[in-house]
Motif scaffolding. Sequence first.
Motif, PDB file in Angstrom:
ATOM      1  N   UNK A 110       0.567  13.175  -4.550  1.00 17.10           N
ATOM      2  CA  UNK A 110       1.341  13.233  -3.316  1.00 17.10           C
ATOM      3  C   UNK A 110       0.393  13.489  -2.144  1.00 17.10           C
ATOM      4  N   UNK A 111       0.606  12.736  -1.076  1.00 14.89           N
ATOM      5  CA  UNK A 111      -0.230  12.815   0.127  1.00 14.89           C
ATOM      6  C   UNK A 111       0.684  13.004   1.328  1.00 14.89           C
ATOM      7  N   UNK A 112       0.141  13.566   2.393  1.00 10.00           N
ATOM      8  CA  UNK A 112       0.890  13.784   3.621  1.00 10.00           C
ATOM      9  C   UNK A 112       0.174  13.073   4.758  1.00 10.00           C
ATOM     10  N   UNK A 126      -1.363  -0.424   8.958  1.00  8.43           N
ATOM     11  CA  UNK A 126      -2.012   0.815   8.546  1.00  8.43           C
ATOM     12  C   UNK A 126      -1.221   1.476   7.417  1.00  8.43           C
ATOM     13  N   UNK A 127       0.087   1.537   7.534  1.00 11.57           N
ATOM     14  CA  UNK A 127       0.905   2.103   6.455  1.00 11.57           C
ATOM     15  C   UNK A 127       0.719   1.317   5.151  1.00 11.57           C
ATOM     16  N   UNK A 184      -4.137   1.883  -0.858  1.00 19.84           N
ATOM     17  CA  UNK A 184      -5.228   2.801  -1.174  1.00 19.84           C
ATOM     18  C   UNK A 184      -4.762   3.916  -2.107  1.00 19.84           C
ATOM     19  N   UNK A 185      -3.704   4.616  -1.715  1.00 26.26           N
ATOM     20  CA  UNK A 185      -3.236   5.746  -2.521  1.00 26.26           C
ATOM     21  C   UNK A 185      -2.474   5.289  -3.758  1.00 26.26           C
ATOM     22  N   UNK A 186      -1.906   4.111  -3.702  1.00 28.54           N
ATOM     23  CA  UNK A 186      -1.195   3.581  -4.856  1.00 28.54           C
ATOM     24  C   UNK A 186      -2.112   3.307  -6.038  1.00 28.54           C
ATOM     25  N   UNK A 187      -3.403   3.148  -5.774  1.00 30.42           N
ATOM     26  CA  UNK A 187      -4.383   2.933  -6.851  1.00 30.42           C
ATOM     27  C   UNK A 187      -4.876   4.238  -7.459  1.00 30.42           C
ATOM     28  N   UNK A 188      -4.514   5.365  -6.878  1.00 27.02           N
ATOM     29  CA  UNK A 188      -4.964   6.661  -7.381  1.00 27.02           C
ATOM     30  C   UNK A 188      -4.210   7.012  -8.669  1.00 27.02           C
ATOM     31  N   UNK A 189      -4.872   7.753  -9.557  1.00 26.68           N
ATOM     32  CA  UNK A 189      -4.180   8.183 -10.778  1.00 26.68           C
ATOM     33  C   UNK A 189      -2.914   8.982 -10.438  1.00 26.68           C
ATOM     34  N   UNK A 190      -1.879   8.740 -11.173  1.00 26.49           N
ATOM     35  CA  UNK A 190      -0.602   9.436 -11.015  1.00 26.49           C
ATOM     36  C   UNK A 190      -0.024   9.322  -9.599  1.00 26.49           C
ATOM     37  N   UNK A 204       7.432   5.760  -1.121  1.00 29.10           N
ATOM     38  CA  UNK A 204       7.129   5.733  -2.554  1.00 29.10           C
ATOM     39  C   UNK A 204       5.835   4.980  -2.863  1.00 29.10           C
ATOM     40  N   UNK A 205       5.077   5.526  -3.787  1.00 30.30           N
ATOM     41  CA  UNK A 205       3.916   4.833  -4.346  1.00 30.30           C
ATOM     42  C   UNK A 205       4.226   4.430  -5.781  1.00 30.30           C
ATOM     43  N   UNK A 206       4.743   5.373  -6.551  1.00 30.44           N
ATOM     44  CA  UNK A 206       5.083   5.092  -7.931  1.00 30.44           C
ATOM     45  C   UNK A 206       6.350   5.777  -8.359  1.00 30.44           C
TER      46      UNK A 206
END
Length: 178
Positions: A54-56, A75-76, A82-88, A150-152
Amino acid sequence: FEDIYYDSFPPEEREDPDDLARKIAQGEAILYLVREDSALVGFAYVLPLTVAGVYLIDYLAVARARRNRGIGQQLLERLRRTFGRCPRASGIMLEVESDDWGTDEERELRSRRIGFYRRNGAVLLPLPSHLRVPGTSRTEDLYSKLMWLPLGDPPPSGEKLGQCIRAFFAAAYGMPAN
């Protein structure tokens, strides 16, 4: 950066730019810049939260002369990729000023901002009302709503929502978890 920052956020919502730079240097925040040619036209200042995945987005702004050209949307989308590729990867929280308070002009601007995030896939988190948060001067409270991009995962609920809200207050306002 400072020109866009000062033009985009009222004094009671701004942190000292030196504090922002310190957080970036210490790895507590990430700054994403948008340039057209060599000119800085926008930025996102992101805080990773203590809840996994989770990111803010603490600040997102586009230069006044470049607004309404799709830069914020791009940008969004970049942040989502970018963050969607992060684990979990779970989601990105957004703090927006509540459209339930302020002058008519302020409420209209806040409603448009919420609409922008909704058009880009964000939803309001299921809270009974807006949150009371301290202004940066600490002499006046502000009223905010939280949104979820949402990312995942779908928007959090139950205990995870509580964890996200506590992590938000800790990261954005330096408040203790309790």
